[in-house]
Write a protein that holds these residues in place. Sequence first.
Motif, PDB file in Angstrom:
ATOM      1  N   GLN A 109       0.813  -1.213   0.000  1.00  0.00           N
ATOM      2  CA  GLN A 109       0.000   0.000   0.000  1.00  0.00           C
ATOM      3  C   GLN A 109       0.853   1.272   0.000  1.00  0.00           C
ATOM      4  N   THR A 110       1.990   1.228   0.680  1.00  0.00           N
ATOM      5  CA  THR A 110       2.834   2.433   0.773  1.00  0.00           C
ATOM      6  C   THR A 110       4.174   2.261   0.072  1.00  0.00           C
ATOM      7  N   VAL A 111       4.260   1.286  -0.820  1.00  0.00           N
ATOM      8  CA  VAL A 111       5.477   1.138  -1.616  1.00  0.00           C
ATOM      9  C   VAL A 111       5.538   2.284  -2.627  1.00  0.00           C
ATOM     10  N   ARG A 112       6.713   2.885  -2.759  1.00  0.00           N
ATOM     11  CA  ARG A 112       6.875   4.002  -3.681  1.00  0.00           C
ATOM     12  C   ARG A 112       7.902   3.657  -4.755  1.00  0.00           C
ATOM     13  N   LYS A 113       7.943   4.475  -5.795  1.00  0.00           N
ATOM     14  CA  LYS A 113       8.891   4.269  -6.888  1.00  0.00           C
ATOM     15  C   LYS A 113      10.301   4.717  -6.517  1.00  0.00           C
ATOM     16  N   ILE A 114      10.423   5.440  -5.398  1.00  0.00           N
ATOM     17  CA  ILE A 114      11.727   5.856  -4.897  1.00  0.00           C
ATOM     18  C   ILE A 114      11.833   5.460  -3.439  1.00  0.00           C
ATOM     19  N   ASN A 115      13.043   5.504  -2.925  1.00  0.00           N
ATOM     20  CA  ASN A 115      13.263   5.279  -1.499  1.00  0.00           C
ATOM     21  C   ASN A 115      13.242   6.632  -0.796  1.00  0.00           C
ATOM     22  N   PRO A 116      12.213   6.952  -0.004  1.00  0.00           N
ATOM     23  CA  PRO A 116      12.104   8.289   0.592  1.00  0.00           C
ATOM     24  C   PRO A 116      13.267   8.642   1.511  1.00  0.00           C
ATOM     25  N   LEU A 117      13.720   7.694   2.317  1.00  0.00           N
ATOM     26  CA  LEU A 117      14.826   7.986   3.235  1.00  0.00           C
ATOM     27  C   LEU A 117      16.108   8.295   2.457  1.00  0.00           C
ATOM     28  N   PHE A 118      16.406   7.480   1.452  1.00  0.00           N
ATOM     29  CA  PHE A 118      17.591   7.750   0.638  1.00  0.00           C
ATOM     30  C   PHE A 118      17.461   9.094  -0.068  1.00  0.00           C
ATOM     31  N   GLN A 119      16.250   9.420  -0.508  1.00  0.00           N
ATOM     32  CA  GLN A 119      16.031  10.692  -1.203  1.00  0.00           C
ATOM     33  C   GLN A 119      16.394  11.866  -0.294  1.00  0.00           C
ATOM     34  N   VAL A 120      15.897  11.856   0.936  1.00  0.00           N
ATOM     35  CA  VAL A 120      16.157  12.951   1.873  1.00  0.00           C
ATOM     36  C   VAL A 120      17.641  13.016   2.229  1.00  0.00           C
ATOM     37  N   LEU A 121      18.241  11.853   2.520  1.00  0.00           N
ATOM     38  CA  LEU A 121      19.656  11.839   2.896  1.00  0.00           C
ATOM     39  C   LEU A 121      20.548  12.273   1.742  1.00  0.00           C
TER      40      LEU A 121
END
Length: 960
Positions: free
Chosen positions: A646-658
């Motif tokens: 349900q909350t799988v995304r096309k990017i990794n949010p944590l890696f994106q922010v870091l």
Amino acid sequence: ARASSVPLQRPAACATDRYFDSSRLACAPCGAHQRQSAGGSSCVCEPGYRMVSSNGGFSVTCEKCPENMSGVTQDGWNCITCPKGLTSEGKCKCPSNEILVERSIDGILLNEALCIHCNGSEQSFSASDASGSRCVRCEKTFIHVSKSCDCSSPNILTGGLCFFAQESLPPKGVATVRFAQLGITLTSVWFLKNLQSSAFACWLYSNVTACQALGNMCVMNMNSLSSSSTDACGLFQYIFIGTARLGIVHSIPYWRHNLPWLYYGDQPGLASQVLEKNHFPTTFSFKGGDKDVKLQFIAASFDAAGNFLKWQSLEGGILQLCPDTETKLDAAYTFGTTYQQSCKISVSEILLDFANPVFYDLFLEYNGDNGQQHLWAVPVLNLNLQYNEKFVNQGSNMNNWLLTRRFFLVDTLSGKETDLGKPPRVIRIASEIAISIRLVSHMRKGTIYPPLITIAYTDVLVQNPETQSVMVSFSVNYEMDQSEARIQTDVALGVLGGLAVLWSLLKTAGWKRRTGSSIIDLQTVFKFLLFYAGDLANVFFIITVGTGIYWLVFFKAQQFVSVLLPLPSQEEDFVTYIACAFSLKALQFLQLLISQLTTDIFFIDWERPKGKILKAVEGEGVIKSAAAPVSIWRTYFIANEWNEIQTVRKINPLFQVLAVLFFLEVVGFSNLALMDASSSLTRSSESYVAPWSRILRFGVSVALWIAIAILQVIFFSVFYERFVEDKISQFVDLCCVSNISVFLLSHNCFGYYIHGRSVHGHADTNMEEMNMNLKREAENLCSQRGLLPNTDGQTFQISISRKMRMHYDWIHETLTRKRGPARLLDSSSNTFEQSTRAYNTMNKFLSSFIDHVHKEMDYIVKDKLLLERILGMEFMEPIEKSIFYNDEGHSFSDVLYYGNETTLLIFDILFFSVVDLASQSFVLAAILTYLQQEIFRFIRNTVGQKNLASKTLVDERFLI
């Protein structure tokens, strides 16, 4: 601590019979018949006593003079008779125009002092000097007027000068200074002594020093003009008008011979002509030689008496009152670098460092065509200037401005009321100095208009200098006409906003078709506003991203200057657009979240019983045969897999922010957001750090967000999902292996269907048979997985008829009325049986619907038109038959995070940007962005899990 403690004693605190001992840093007593010296650091003999010996400090021996020689010589070592009286210090005095003689020519001390009259007659014209120790030639105005050293009536004596009474003289000056901020008008002792004499000497003799001194007094009076006043500026204007015959200097009509250049003139609109009519005759660049990069400011400096001091370059911090390193001070004049400096300065420091005011005429140096050095006068906008007691330089309309030339930093002179040697009552400080550099539009060679220096003065009533302080600031700002950029932005906003309206109308029409309603009601209007909010947010986002990246690229990469950054005051519209984009996108995100949390979903189990089993009938005591039950674990397994994606995304949010934070703070991309011409990612700790540009901060951060997100999408779609794990495609495969289809309704009459019917007929089997089935399928020894024969299409967009929806809701009412057992073991049998019957009924109905059993609720399978796919809507309305549209991708992900990555990414970017613009901290913005991601992911998972349990009758305790 006590062993290192000493009391604080100041020289002024020592009594008259004590002196300040510098070796002990404390007051010490003087000897007998002694008192404190004028400097306070030693002792001297009292009047009537002479020194016998002196080694400094208290090492002084005094002896009383005899009665017939009660006076003491000027050096204090001998007694002498004073025929014309004593001073308060016990020394001889003489009348005016006489000098005191205590020794003969060969140095022998006289018994009686002599007072010798200076010969003021023709040939000699001598008078005593200020100290009264020798005769000197008297001032030339005395000789010119009276042919002597006397200025007797009716001649006029003022400021140590003598003038004819019958000559045409300027009017009598008013020696007052107006401190408008304090509401104080005081009589200045400096003006009393020098105003009238300077005006007379300037008028009669064109005395350059006197004219400069008069101009300085006008500047100390804030260049304020009044048609009825004869203050310093009134006298200056009187002389300026009356000396037109003398001609002008350097062909400048406002610069009269022998007079300082104080004003540009008071004609309406003159300021705009001075500032915009002519270009500065040289060009500047961000990269090149020192002459092209540095602003070569130079100032002619004068003291208060009108004497020229020297030419001074502004480098080295001449105008910066705040202390700093020379490297950082010189950065103020690097072209393109916005410079800001502010600090608090103690009034006591000001009185100490600026005892004598210095006046400046500022120029900008450049080289002419023949290599000759030239100067361009820099106009001054004095915000304290008053014209007929009204401030005229306060507004932004330059046509009303009255430009001036000369200025000062600190005036500690005009505020003295009594003695020039005493502290002033009021001081005036240039608390705000701003140099503005304006770029000429539509020229790509770094051409600028003449610079403008804007000064605001603060009046300080001196009460306790040690505790009083003044906030001062110095800045160099670069600006250009932003009207064209604003027009282009408004046009883009209008055009894209209009397209957003049309796009929102299409979305609303598609939504109406999918809900099966044709009535335009309040809900329709509300839905249109929600669609428009999201589309308008995209419009604002596109405009702000384009604007930020435009300024980032074109400002930092240019060599010959063609654009300059907007000033902070000009960034307000940009910040407003970002705030609007974030607010509207947040509204769209919440609407998306709510719609996903209310999606109808059901898992269709195609598995059929295999054989029969014997089952005891409760209460009857008999055993009957019944169909073997179908395992529920496959449904639980699919439900858990759906819950996970349900909350799988096309990017990794944590890696994106870091990653964004790493490039901004560690690699140094944040340095690109500084308001200077440098495009370097590293800065020396000793170099000046320019202020942040909000537009550049947004441009840099958004560019990194988008670039890293694109790289992530490429990596996951091209490599990771192909060679490692594709959770969305794997879910479809898992449905087929589990023999379970997924029926989704995101709208009333629209949704998605995942065909998971096993080609092997059943999936509830052992490992050996399961592997055999997969092997047969890999070798194409069985039919294909598609809904239609000989096809592989397993995912569909479905548009169902109203009859189909009504039947679905009728069955679902029973399903939702009782949600299932509260606990696994002690639940009500009636509730359990009712829920089980509702589940079996829904499963049977949907499976029969897929198998075309219900002819009155049948469906057809077709491809979507290209225009339908582009617009995201359906042209055909399912009146009699439902329509299954072949789905070339996995469009069912639209009810998951995965299918809404663009919305989520833009929301994250705007959230990050809003926090950063508010706090000016990329680190805080990154932390809060990650926290909001986790909070909304938790809400989506938690509430989505409850919705899944409610709509599918899967016990929530089995969802892990």
